[in-house]
Design a protein around this motif. Structure first.
Motif, PDB file in Angstrom:
ATOM      1  N   ARG A 236      40.969  21.825  34.704  1.00  0.00           N
ATOM      2  CA  ARG A 236      39.907  20.617  33.951  1.00  0.00           C
ATOM      3  C   ARG A 236      39.897  19.656  34.820  1.00  0.00           C
ATOM      4  N   ASN A 237      39.265  18.555  34.440  1.00  0.00           N
ATOM      5  CA  ASN A 237      39.018  17.517  35.279  1.00  0.00           C
ATOM      6  C   ASN A 237      40.148  16.445  35.702  1.00  0.00           C
ATOM      7  N   PHE A 238      40.243  16.660  37.077  1.00  0.00           N
ATOM      8  CA  PHE A 238      41.397  15.847  37.562  1.00  0.00           C
ATOM      9  C   PHE A 238      41.160  14.496  38.451  1.00  0.00           C
ATOM     10  N   GLY A 239      39.887  14.437  38.538  1.00  0.00           N
ATOM     11  CA  GLY A 239      39.113  13.075  39.376  1.00  0.00           C
ATOM     12  C   GLY A 239      38.808  13.535  40.805  1.00  0.00           C
ATOM     13  N   HIS A 240      37.996  12.759  41.271  1.00  0.00           N
ATOM     14  CA  HIS A 240      37.571  13.042  42.633  1.00  0.00           C
ATOM     15  C   HIS A 240      38.536  13.150  43.618  1.00  0.00           C
ATOM     16  N   GLU A 241      39.471  12.114  43.477  1.00  0.00           N
ATOM     17  CA  GLU A 241      40.761  11.853  44.653  1.00  0.00           C
ATOM     18  C   GLU A 241      41.381  13.440  44.475  1.00  0.00           C
ATOM     19  N   ALA A 242      41.818  13.763  43.341  1.00  0.00           N
ATOM     20  CA  ALA A 242      42.643  15.023  43.143  1.00  0.00           C
ATOM     21  C   ALA A 242      41.794  16.072  43.950  1.00  0.00           C
ATOM     22  N   ALA A 243      40.582  16.160  43.664  1.00  0.00           N
ATOM     23  CA  ALA A 243      39.581  17.365  44.333  1.00  0.00           C
ATOM     24  C   ALA A 243      39.776  17.153  45.788  1.00  0.00           C
ATOM     25  N   MET A 244      39.600  16.069  46.211  1.00  0.00           N
ATOM     26  CA  MET A 244      39.831  16.067  47.706  1.00  0.00           C
ATOM     27  C   MET A 244      41.123  16.425  48.459  1.00  0.00           C
ATOM     28  N   ILE A 245      41.954  16.029  47.460  1.00  0.00           N
ATOM     29  CA  ILE A 245      43.480  16.557  47.955  1.00  0.00           C
ATOM     30  C   ILE A 245      43.471  18.019  47.955  1.00  0.00           C
ATOM     31  N   ALA A 246      43.001  18.429  46.921  1.00  0.00           N
ATOM     32  CA  ALA A 246      43.052  20.087  46.957  1.00  0.00           C
ATOM     33  C   ALA A 246      42.410  20.676  47.734  1.00  0.00           C
ATOM     34  N   GLY A 247      41.274  19.986  48.263  1.00  0.00           N
ATOM     35  CA  GLY A 247      40.476  20.702  49.261  1.00  0.00           C
ATOM     36  C   GLY A 247      41.117  20.409  50.682  1.00  0.00           C
ATOM     37  N   ILE A 248      41.762  19.523  50.953  1.00  0.00           N
ATOM     38  CA  ILE A 248      42.647  19.352  52.107  1.00  0.00           C
ATOM     39  C   ILE A 248      43.643  20.467  52.087  1.00  0.00           C
ATOM     40  N   ASP A 249      44.423  20.384  51.133  1.00  0.00           N
ATOM     41  CA  ASP A 249      45.550  21.376  50.887  1.00  0.00           C
ATOM     42  C   ASP A 249      45.124  22.829  51.110  1.00  0.00           C
ATOM     43  N   ASN A 250      44.009  23.075  50.926  1.00  0.00           N
ATOM     44  CA  ASN A 250      43.376  24.643  50.859  1.00  0.00           C
ATOM     45  C   ASN A 250      42.785  24.856  52.143  1.00  0.00           C
TER      46      ASN A 250
ATOM     47  N   VAL B 205      34.869  19.587  52.816  1.00  0.00           N
ATOM     48  CA  VAL B 205      35.563  19.699  51.471  1.00  0.00           C
ATOM     49  C   VAL B 205      34.435  18.787  50.765  1.00  0.00           C
ATOM     50  N   VAL B 206      34.154  19.583  49.741  1.00  0.00           N
ATOM     51  CA  VAL B 206      32.988  18.880  48.859  1.00  0.00           C
ATOM     52  C   VAL B 206      33.565  18.752  47.263  1.00  0.00           C
ATOM     53  N   SER B 207      33.859  17.457  46.683  1.00  0.00           N
ATOM     54  CA  SER B 207      34.123  17.454  45.536  1.00  0.00           C
ATOM     55  C   SER B 207      32.797  17.689  44.630  1.00  0.00           C
ATOM     56  N   VAL B 208      33.019  18.507  43.561  1.00  0.00           N
ATOM     57  CA  VAL B 208      31.768  18.806  42.486  1.00  0.00           C
ATOM     58  C   VAL B 208      32.281  18.582  41.072  1.00  0.00           C
ATOM     59  N   TYR B 209      31.735  17.502  40.612  1.00  0.00           N
ATOM     60  CA  TYR B 209      31.896  17.530  39.170  1.00  0.00           C
ATOM     61  C   TYR B 209      30.324  17.357  38.387  1.00  0.00           C
ATOM     62  N   ASN B 210      30.322  18.516  37.599  1.00  0.00           N
ATOM     63  CA  ASN B 210      28.740  18.495  36.854  1.00  0.00           C
ATOM     64  C   ASN B 210      27.838  18.054  37.932  1.00  0.00           C
ATOM     65  N   GLU B 211      27.545  18.911  38.783  1.00  0.00           N
ATOM     66  CA  GLU B 211      26.234  18.690  39.624  1.00  0.00           C
ATOM     67  C   GLU B 211      25.453  19.586  40.022  1.00  0.00           C
ATOM     68  N   GLU B 212      25.106  20.238  38.600  1.00  0.00           N
ATOM     69  CA  GLU B 212      24.169  21.431  38.794  1.00  0.00           C
ATOM     70  C   GLU B 212      22.654  21.046  39.167  1.00  0.00           C
TER      71      GLU B 212
ATOM     72  N   VAL C  55      32.735  27.218  60.577  1.00  0.00           N
ATOM     73  CA  VAL C  55      32.954  26.513  59.468  1.00  0.00           C
ATOM     74  C   VAL C  55      33.344  27.060  58.308  1.00  0.00           C
ATOM     75  N   GLU C  56      34.026  26.377  57.501  1.00  0.00           N
ATOM     76  CA  GLU C  56      34.362  26.931  56.215  1.00  0.00           C
ATOM     77  C   GLU C  56      34.335  25.742  55.187  1.00  0.00           C
ATOM     78  N   ILE C  57      33.540  25.911  54.027  1.00  0.00           N
ATOM     79  CA  ILE C  57      32.968  25.071  53.132  1.00  0.00           C
ATOM     80  C   ILE C  57      33.531  25.240  51.614  1.00  0.00           C
ATOM     81  N   LEU C  58      34.581  24.227  51.564  1.00  0.00           N
ATOM     82  CA  LEU C  58      35.393  24.272  50.339  1.00  0.00           C
ATOM     83  C   LEU C  58      34.835  23.307  49.131  1.00  0.00           C
ATOM     84  N   PHE C  59      34.318  24.247  48.064  1.00  0.00           N
ATOM     85  CA  PHE C  59      33.761  23.416  47.069  1.00  0.00           C
ATOM     86  C   PHE C  59      34.769  23.132  45.909  1.00  0.00           C
TER      87      PHE C  59
END
Ligand code: UDP
Ligand code: MG
Length: 313
Positions: A71-85, A9-16, A37-41
């Motif tokens: 929208r932007n929900f924050g790093h923690e929410a991104a990790m949770i979403a990754g784990i959920d999916n 699980v990789v959280s990405v916020y404006n990382e171009e 392996v599955e990679i969840l961005f």
């Protein structure tokens, strides 16, 4: 026998600026792993070109799932979403800026095969931020450890591995709006291994955490882990009661010996100190009530706008 599945699980916020380099380093390493392996961005509402880049990876690489928040929900929410999916038997969370070296994935997975359900990565050193980051971070941990019943490891990072069992606990039982994920994985129990690592400088781009964002995060984590600040009211109340008894006795004695104290100074000092403490206590209570309100409203931790994945086509 089928290979076990490892979800990253990789959280990405404006990382171009860094995501291409991250993706090529990561894929080179995971190809050698003995796992499917599955990679969840998880794109946390990026406003730059990250969305397009992630969709391109998902388009050509069937291991990649690009999850886009509305929208932007924050790093923690991104990790949770990754784990959920994630559908892995084992899940690893990491940052997209190469500060969590993908070269360590193999040794983390070895710890998992040895029977650990959690592998916490502890930062032993860091190339960014210098003294300022080190001082604020150790201040944060000493405050939270003094105030809460549980002890959190200094410098535990958002780079960690969890088994499916732990992920299920997070999915079902830790749905709080105010989250501190790396704290949660330290209090759920299970067999845990700790691995030290050195965090290099960001490979490219800027840190997404401003001072205000970090301060807010630190305060929220404190509220999430400790009720101790609420006791300030009782302690300061006791102190003021004792002081007032002393003051009453003193004033009475002075009155009896016919040298009554002039009231102005005493009243001003006492009232302003009392008002100060009282307002701070009310403020703290208000802060906790705010968190209760957030929980009661029960709004979602994150909102997914769409998911790009080859099978979804
Ligand atoms: N991040 C995120 N949402 C945010 C802020 C950051 O998903 O609102 C991601 C960011 O893209 C990175 C990780 O969280 O992958 C860590 O952020 P950053 O490197 O900026 O923090 P630092 O390492 O400076 O503490
Ligand atoms: Mg970083």
């Amino acid at each position: 026998m089928n290979k076990s599945v490892c979800s990253i699980v990789v959280s990405v916020y404006n990382e171009e600026a860094v995501i291409d380099q991250f993706y090529s380093t990561l894929t080179e390493i995971v190809t050698k792993l003995k796992y499917t392996v599955e990679i969840l961005f998880v794109n946390d509402g990026s406003t730059d070109n990250s969305r397009q880049l992630l969709d391109n990876y998902a388009e050509k690489d069937n291991r990649v799932k690009a999850i886009h928040f509305s929208r932007n929900f924050g790093h923690e929410a991104a990790m949770i979403a990754g784990i959920d999916n994630a559908c892995g038997d084992v899940i690893i969370c990491m940052d997209a800026d190469l500060q969590n070296p993908p070269q360590l994935l193999e040794s983390m997975l070895n710890k998992y095969t040895e029977g650990n359900d959690i592998v916490t990565m502890v930062r032993e050193g860091r190339a960014d931020g210098g003294l300022y980051k080190r001082i604020t971070s150790s201040l944060f941990y000493s405050v939270i450890n003094h105030l809460s019943d549980t002890q959190l490891k200094q410098n535990a990072s958002d780079f960690f591995l969890i088994s499916k069992k732990v992920a299920d606990v997070l999915r079902n039982n830790y749905r709080e709006r105010t989250r501190f994920l790396r704290g949660f994985i330290q209090i759920v129990g299970f067999k845990t291994a700790t691995m030290p690592y050195y965090a290099p400088k960001r490979a490219a781009g800027e840190s997404k955490y401003s001072f205000m964002k970090l301060a807010h995060f630190a305060f929220n984590s404190l509220v999430s882990f400790s009720k101790a600040p609420l006791k300030l009211g009782i302690y300061s109340g006791l102190l003021f009661s004792l002081l007032s008894v002393a003051l009453i006795i003193f004033s009475l004695v002075m009155w009896i010996v016919d040298r009554p104290v002039s009231g102005y100074t005493t009243i001003v000092i006492f009232l302003s100190a009392f008002a100060g403490i009282l307002l701070i206590v009310v403020g703290i209570i208000g802060y906790y009530i705010g968190f209760i309100l957030d929980e009661v409203k029960g709004r979602p931790l994150y909102i997914i706008q769409d998911i790009k994945h080859q099978e979804d086509k």
